[in-house]
Design an enzyme around this catalytic site. Structure first.
Site, PDB file in Angstrom:
ATOM      1  N   ASP A  14       0.829  -1.217   0.000  1.00 23.41           N
ATOM      2  CA  ASP A  14       0.000   0.000   0.000  1.00 23.41           C
ATOM      3  C   ASP A  14       0.861   1.265   0.000  1.00 23.41           C
ATOM      4  O   ASP A  14       0.695   2.146   0.834  1.00 23.41           O
ATOM      5  CB  ASP A  14      -0.927   0.023   1.223  1.00 23.41           C
ATOM      6  CG  ASP A  14      -1.726  -1.256   1.360  1.00 23.41           C
ATOM      7  OD1 ASP A  14      -1.870  -1.746   2.501  1.00 23.41           O
ATOM      8  OD2 ASP A  14      -2.183  -1.766   0.332  1.00 23.41           O
ATOM      9  N   GLU A 186     -10.967   0.906  -3.967  1.00 20.30           N
ATOM     10  CA  GLU A 186     -10.314   1.329  -2.713  1.00 20.30           C
ATOM     11  C   GLU A 186      -9.044   2.082  -3.060  1.00 20.30           C
ATOM     12  O   GLU A 186      -8.811   2.394  -4.229  1.00 20.30           O
ATOM     13  CB  GLU A 186      -9.994   0.100  -1.854  1.00 20.30           C
ATOM     14  CG  GLU A 186      -9.171  -0.952  -2.604  1.00 20.30           C
ATOM     15  CD  GLU A 186      -9.137  -2.308  -1.916  1.00 20.30           C
ATOM     16  OE1 GLU A 186      -9.649  -2.448  -0.792  1.00 20.30           O
ATOM     17  OE2 GLU A 186      -8.573  -3.246  -2.506  1.00 20.30           O
TER      18      GLU A 186
HETATM   19  C1  6LW Z   1      -5.538  -1.821   2.126  1.00 23.01           C
HETATM   20  C2  6LW Z   1      -6.553  -1.904   1.038  1.00 23.01           C
HETATM   21  C3  6LW Z   1      -6.555  -3.355   0.750  1.00 23.01           C
HETATM   22  O1  6LW Z   1      -5.791  -0.785   3.010  1.00 23.01           O
HETATM   23  O2  6LW Z   1      -5.937  -4.050   1.700  1.00 23.01           O
HETATM   24  O3  6LW Z   1      -7.235  -5.235  -0.324  1.00 23.01           O
HETATM   25  C4  6LW Z   1      -5.706  -3.166   2.785  1.00 23.01           C
HETATM   26  N1  6LW Z   1      -7.089  -3.889  -0.240  1.00 23.01           N
HETATM   27  O4  6LW Z   1      -6.243  -1.125  -0.089  1.00 23.01           O
HETATM   28  C5  6LW Z   1      -4.521  -3.618   3.542  1.00 23.01           C
HETATM   29  O5  6LW Z   1      -3.398  -3.757   2.697  1.00 23.01           O
END
Ligand code: 6LW
Length: 525
Positions: A14, A186
């Site tokens: 991330d 996300e």
């Molecule tokens: C992160 C999000 C994700 O905050 O996993 O699967 C979380 N997507 O973008 C943790 O890495």
């Protein structure tokens, strides 16, 4: 000049990349690991080193008892007018239909700290980021999580103004992007360039369908149109080494070129043993004002990226830590959920001392100090002094993913007080142990070694540091990966040392040195 990916090998997911003048910084997630939010620094995008961790004060950052893969999720590091802004989520719950995602902001004038006390923002979703509008306003951007079973769990991208004076969110929440057909929207972050608001999101989920989607709008609050080049990065369906590519952040370098940092996985048999790492790609701003990969038209992550200048590639920091020569715990080492001090981990008289803590299955009071498994092949060796008085005292070397998944080469004594080592194996709910290897009388010190070779790890013990005896059978490193652990796997395998006192009469293990020695074929400089 070609630069090899990943730039941040091992569990560094991330990435949030920011440039401040001639300096580059990348903040990455740390979950249940302590300290929170790792910040790497570089002057050239080529040579990176851990600069600091932002969350070091347990009175302001309490993740004690957190479930594995909860704690700190994707951070966002930005800079404006002399101040660094770091936004992050503490995920308290990630079970069934609910996620309790508390978003905070801390600020500093120096990324090495001190950082301010956390400013609470909202709890409406994770992957928050801060957008500094050229008009001087600031906006919180985060994915909107929706627990309602008749709604999309990933409900879009929320944008709400942040007032730095009152340190409060103000005004309406605009849901500016409901996501593309890839779903699981996300990791949203916005940047402004040439009259356009660009919105970059992660989609497809952080597994093997992961991708980066891009949109743009003339207005911050939308409407946003999806790039014709979307997804602008994905490994899905590609024969590439960097799998799971996604969660991107685009910046303009000091050379005027465009770069995107993103997470990836050099998985073996679709097992991300070295975790989700950080890589960089060259980006091109097209004539029609869109960003796409420079190197190819298939949006495939490249193993290398280019920087215009010839840069001296510094050799990697030695993996040998002599506790006679350091007074602080090296930044590459981490503890679990609580600080080293709280966990009774100290350095004095030329040795690392680990007070016996709870069992490795615990979420509290771990006497454990580990570093990221950053290579597929390396040896990790520890020189230990330990005098267990009964079977409740254990100490040794551990390859650790989480409280249910770890391989532990531990020393203890049998009921006759005879010292031995053996390997305790925990793979989800399956536990086993190897045969004991008894130690000769002169049991201090012992040398413990893990030989990691891609899919395999083999443990050894020596009492002279020269001749080693194998302990137990060869074990499968793929079990210590995001894909094979039950529940959420977001971190990555770690390796280091630990001590348990399950008796309660006080015991400690002392370590003269630790050595993480990368095998030749893995050396990158
Ligand atoms: C992160 C999000 C994700 O905050 O996993 O699967 C979380 N997507 O973008 C943790 O890495």
């Amino acid at each position: 000049m070609k630069v090899i990916n990943p730039v941040l090998p091992g569990f560094n997911p991330d990435p949030s990349l920011v440039r401040v003048g001639d300096d580059y910084y990348i903040a990455t997630s740390t979950f249940e690991w302590f300290p929170g939010i790792c910040i790497h620094h570089s002057k050239d995008l080529v040579n990176w080193e851990i600069l600091s961790y932002a969350l070091t004060d347990e009175t302001k950052f309490d993740i004690k008892g957190m479930d594995t893969a909860c704690g700190i999720w994707a951070p966002n590091l930005t800079y404006d007018n002399g101040t660094f802004y770091l936004i992050y989520t503490i995920v308290y719950t990630n079970r069934h239909r609910f996620k309790d995602t508390h978003n905070f902001m801390v600020t500093a004038t120096d990324p090495q700290g001190p950082w301010s006390a956390p400013i609470p923002l909202n709890k409406m979703g994770f992957d928050p980021s801060l957008f500094h509008d050229p008009d001087g306003t600031k906006w919180l951007v985060n994915m909107l999580f929706d627990y309602r079973l008749d709604h999309k769990r990933f409900g879009g991208v929320g944008v709400q103004q942040y007032d730095p004076k009152t340190q409060k969110l103000v005004g309406p929440i605009y849901n500016v992007f409901k996501g593309s057909d890839k779903g699981t929207t996300e990791g949203p972050n916005i940047f402004y360039h040439n009259g356009w608001y660009y919105l970059v999101t992660a989609e497809g989920g952080t597994e093997f369908k992961h991708c980066v989607t891009m949109c743009r709008s003339r207005k911050l609050t939308g409407p946003y149109e999806i790039s014709p080049y979307a997804p602008i990065l994905t490994s899905f369906g590609k024969d590439v080494q960097l799998k799971r590519a996604g969660h991107g952040q685009i910046i303009q370098g000091k050379d005027g070129n465009w770069y995107m940092a993103h997470l990836c996985s050099r998985s073996l048999d679709d097992c991300s043993i070295v975790g989700r790492e950080t890589a960089i790609q060259n980006m091109t701003l097209t004539e029609d004002g869109w960003f796409k990969l420079s190197a190819n038209d298939t949006a495939s992550p490249e193993d290398f990226f280019e920087v215009p200048e010839e840069v001296e590639v510094k050799s990697a920091k030695s993996g040998f830590t002599d506790f006679g020569k350091v007074t602080e715990i090296p930044l590459e080492y981490m503890t679990l959920r609580q600080s080293a001090k709280t966990c009774g981990i100290t350095i004095s008289d030329g040795k690392l001392h680990i007070q016996g803590g709870n069992s490795l299955a615990s979420k509290y009071n771990q006497g454990l100090l580990v570093r990221r498994h950053q290579h597929h092949s390396y040896d990790f060796t520890a020189k230990m002094e330990f005098a267990p008085r009964d079977y409740c005292h254990m100490a040794g070397l551990v390859c650790y993913y989480n409280y249910d998944n770890n391989y532990y080469l531990n020393m203890s004594v049998d009921d006759e007080g005879k010292p031995y080592v053996m390997v305790n194996v925990s793979v989800n709910k399956e536990i086993s142990q190897s045969e004991k290897v008894y130690l000769g009388e002169n049991k201090d010190p012992v040398y413990l070694k893990a030989e990691v070779r891609e899919r395999n790890v083999t443990f050894f013990v020596s009492q002279d540091g020269t001749s080693y005896t194998q302990v137990g059978e060869v074990l499968d490193m793929r079990n210590l990966s995001d894909e094979r652990v039950d529940g959420n796997g977001f971190a990555g395998a770690m390796v280091g040392v630990t001590c348990q006192d399950l008796h309660g009469d006080g015991i400690q293990a002392d370590f003269e040195w630790l050595d993480y020695s990368v095998c030749r074929e893995e050396l990158r400089t």
